[in-house]
Scaffold this motif. Structure first.
Motif, PDB file in Angstrom:
ATOM      1  N   ARG A   9      29.768  33.367  23.434  1.00 40.96           N
ATOM      2  CA  ARG A   9      29.376  34.418  24.387  1.00 40.96           C
ATOM      3  C   ARG A   9      30.589  35.281  24.767  1.00 40.96           C
ATOM      4  O   ARG A   9      30.530  36.520  24.725  1.00 40.96           O
ATOM      5  N   VAL A  26      36.157  41.003  36.152  1.00 40.92           N
ATOM      6  CA  VAL A  26      35.652  40.772  37.511  1.00 40.92           C
ATOM      7  C   VAL A  26      34.794  39.503  37.520  1.00 40.92           C
ATOM      8  O   VAL A  26      33.903  39.367  36.689  1.00 40.92           O
ATOM      9  N   HIS A  30      38.074  31.368  35.134  1.00 45.87           N
ATOM     10  CA  HIS A  30      39.181  30.715  34.421  1.00 45.87           C
ATOM     11  C   HIS A  30      40.129  31.709  33.743  1.00 45.87           C
ATOM     12  O   HIS A  30      41.190  31.326  33.276  1.00 45.87           O
ATOM     13  N   ASN A  52      36.156  34.228  44.982  1.00 45.32           N
ATOM     14  CA  ASN A  52      36.504  32.913  45.540  1.00 45.32           C
ATOM     15  C   ASN A  52      37.946  32.503  45.214  1.00 45.32           C
ATOM     16  O   ASN A  52      38.469  32.817  44.136  1.00 45.32           O
ATOM     17  N   THR A  77      38.968  39.246  45.487  1.00 44.12           N
ATOM     18  CA  THR A  77      38.273  40.392  46.050  1.00 44.12           C
ATOM     19  C   THR A  77      36.796  40.369  45.662  1.00 44.12           C
ATOM     20  O   THR A  77      36.422  39.749  44.662  1.00 44.12           O
ATOM     21  N   LEU A  94      31.017  39.517  33.614  1.00 48.27           N
ATOM     22  CA  LEU A  94      30.254  38.577  32.776  1.00 48.27           C
ATOM     23  C   LEU A  94      29.856  37.339  33.571  1.00 48.27           C
ATOM     24  O   LEU A  94      30.612  36.880  34.439  1.00 48.27           O
ATOM     25  N   ILE A 104      27.599  45.491  42.259  1.00 50.34           N
ATOM     26  CA  ILE A 104      29.061  45.658  42.140  1.00 50.34           C
ATOM     27  C   ILE A 104      29.390  47.046  41.571  1.00 50.34           C
ATOM     28  O   ILE A 104      30.288  47.734  42.056  1.00 50.34           O
TER      29      ILE A 104
HETATM   30  C1  LIG Z   1      29.643  31.766  36.179  1.00 51.60           C
HETATM   31  S1  LIG Z   1      31.211  32.379  36.595  1.00 51.60           S
HETATM   32  C2  LIG Z   1      31.559  33.418  35.203  1.00 51.60           C
HETATM   33  C3  LIG Z   1      33.007  33.333  34.793  1.00 51.60           C
HETATM   34  C4  LIG Z   1      33.384  34.222  33.621  1.00 51.60           C
HETATM   35  N1  LIG Z   1      33.253  35.625  33.956  1.00 51.60           N
HETATM   36  C5  LIG Z   1      32.516  33.892  32.432  1.00 51.60           C
HETATM   37  O1  LIG Z   1      31.598  34.664  32.123  1.00 51.60           O
HETATM   38  O2  LIG Z   1      32.723  32.847  31.781  1.00 51.60           O
HETATM   39  C6  LIG Z   1      30.889  33.576  37.857  1.00 51.60           C
HETATM   40  C7  LIG Z   1      32.134  33.912  38.661  1.00 51.60           C
HETATM   41  O3  LIG Z   1      31.842  35.086  39.421  1.00 51.60           O
HETATM   42  C8  LIG Z   1      32.440  34.946  40.685  1.00 51.60           C
HETATM   43  N2  LIG Z   1      31.765  35.888  41.614  1.00 51.60           N
HETATM   44  C9  LIG Z   1      30.534  35.772  42.167  1.00 51.60           C
HETATM   45  N3  LIG Z   1      30.262  36.842  42.945  1.00 51.60           N
HETATM   46  C10 LIG Z   1      31.339  37.663  42.854  1.00 51.60           C
HETATM   47  C11 LIG Z   1      31.670  38.925  43.415  1.00 51.60           C
HETATM   48  N4  LIG Z   1      30.835  39.538  44.255  1.00 51.60           N
HETATM   49  N5  LIG Z   1      32.860  39.478  43.123  1.00 51.60           N
HETATM   50  C12 LIG Z   1      33.723  38.835  42.283  1.00 51.60           C
HETATM   51  N6  LIG Z   1      33.471  37.639  41.735  1.00 51.60           N
HETATM   52  C13 LIG Z   1      32.298  37.065  42.004  1.00 51.60           C
HETATM   53  C14 LIG Z   1      32.270  33.466  41.017  1.00 51.60           C
HETATM   54  O4  LIG Z   1      33.207  33.027  41.985  1.00 51.60           O
HETATM   55  C15 LIG Z   1      32.515  32.825  39.650  1.00 51.60           C
HETATM   56  O5  LIG Z   1      33.866  32.469  39.464  1.00 51.60           O
END
Ligand SMILES: C[S@@+](CC[C@H](N)C(=O)[O-])C[C@H]1O[C@@H](n2cnc3c(N)ncnc32)[C@H](O)[C@@H]1O
Length: 230
Positions: A9, A26, A30, A52, A77, A94, A104
């Motif tokens: 993915r 955004v 990780h 977070n 942020t 993603l 967003i």
């Molecule tokens: C399921 S993870 C996806 C991580 C990575 N982008 C991926 O696709 O493998 C979703 C991430 O989005 C973050 N997140 C959720 N709402 C958010 C927001 N409003 N702004 C920034 N990050 C956000 C969460 O803290 C989490 O770390």
């Protein structure tokens, strides 16, 4: 430089990055996607962010482990708030719900500038995200479907200022995917047909309206008939 192993993915999303771009990732968690892109020489750096604290700390630690900390700023942020000053050209969002991704984007009018591309992967409601993008004048320039543990939608869009309307079927599956049908598309159509048939059966018990599901099933059948007769 070490290159992290990333999922199919994330690899598919990475394949859409512009050569040499400054990027934003955004909701990075990780930070493996930006690290991969930087370590393979595809992008020049940029900013990684998450709402977070835990994920931002994890991202910082991984950036250090892969010697990419000088190329990326890591920020805690909400969405794209505070990201504009890093002038990213490719913005990756993603692994979040389609509605959240749309919110967003909507909160950051500066992404409508020329030269900014959005690379998006909704976990849910891809149809709401495509509808939002089209209505707001973003052109969906590329679409990919990736099959891993499930089928993921990857959408690349940039602002054109020309709103377009999508019908329910196009919003659900993506015009780009429908115009160039893949194995993943056929699997998704079949799976959706099953799920919607079950929904219709459930709704009929409660007397609820299932016009939407019936419309999608009719369009799937029409599409499959056309494709098999080619
Ligand atoms: C399921 S993870 C996806 C991580 C990575 N982008 C991926 O696709 O493998 C979703 C991430 O989005 C973050 N997140 C959720 N709402 C958010 C927001 N409003 N702004 C920034 N990050 C956000 C969460 O803290 C989490 O770390």
């Amino acid at each position: 430089m070490n290159v992290p192993k990333i999922s199919k993915r994330l690899l598919a999303a990475a394949s859409l990055a512009k050569e040499g771009a400054r990027i934003a990732d955004v909701g990075t968690d990780h930070a493996y996607l930006p690290i991969y892109l930087y370590a393979t020489g595809r992008v020049s750096g940029g900013v990684v962010s998450d709402i977070n604290q835990g994920p931002v700390e994890r991202a910082r630690a991984n950036l250090c482990d892969y010697s990419a900390q000088s190329a990326f700023v890591a920020l805690q942020t909400d969405g794209l708030s505070g990201i504009e000053k890093y002038a990213p050209e490719d913005i990756f969002i993603l692994g979040m719900g389609g509605e959240l991704i749309a919110r967003i984007i909507n909160d950051a009018p500066w992404v409508r500038r020329e030269g900014v591309r959005l690379i998006l992967q909704p976990m849910t409601h891809p149809e709401l995200l495509r509808e939002y993008l089209s209505r707001e004048g973003f052109e969906i320039s590329r679409e990919l479907l990736v099959s891993e543990d499930k089928i993921y939608h990857i959408i690349c869009a940039e602002y054109s200022g020309e709103p377009t309307e999508l019908d329910h079927f196009e919003a659900l599956f993506g015009k780009g995917n429908l115009n160039a049908p893949s194995e993943e598309l056929y699997a998704l159509l079949e799976r959706t047909r099953e799920i919607y048939s079950q929904r219709i059966a459930g709704k009929s018990l409660s007397g609820a309206d299932s016009d939407y599901e019936n419309e999608i099933i009719a369009k799937i059948d029409e599409f499959m008939k056309k494709e098999t007769s080619k």
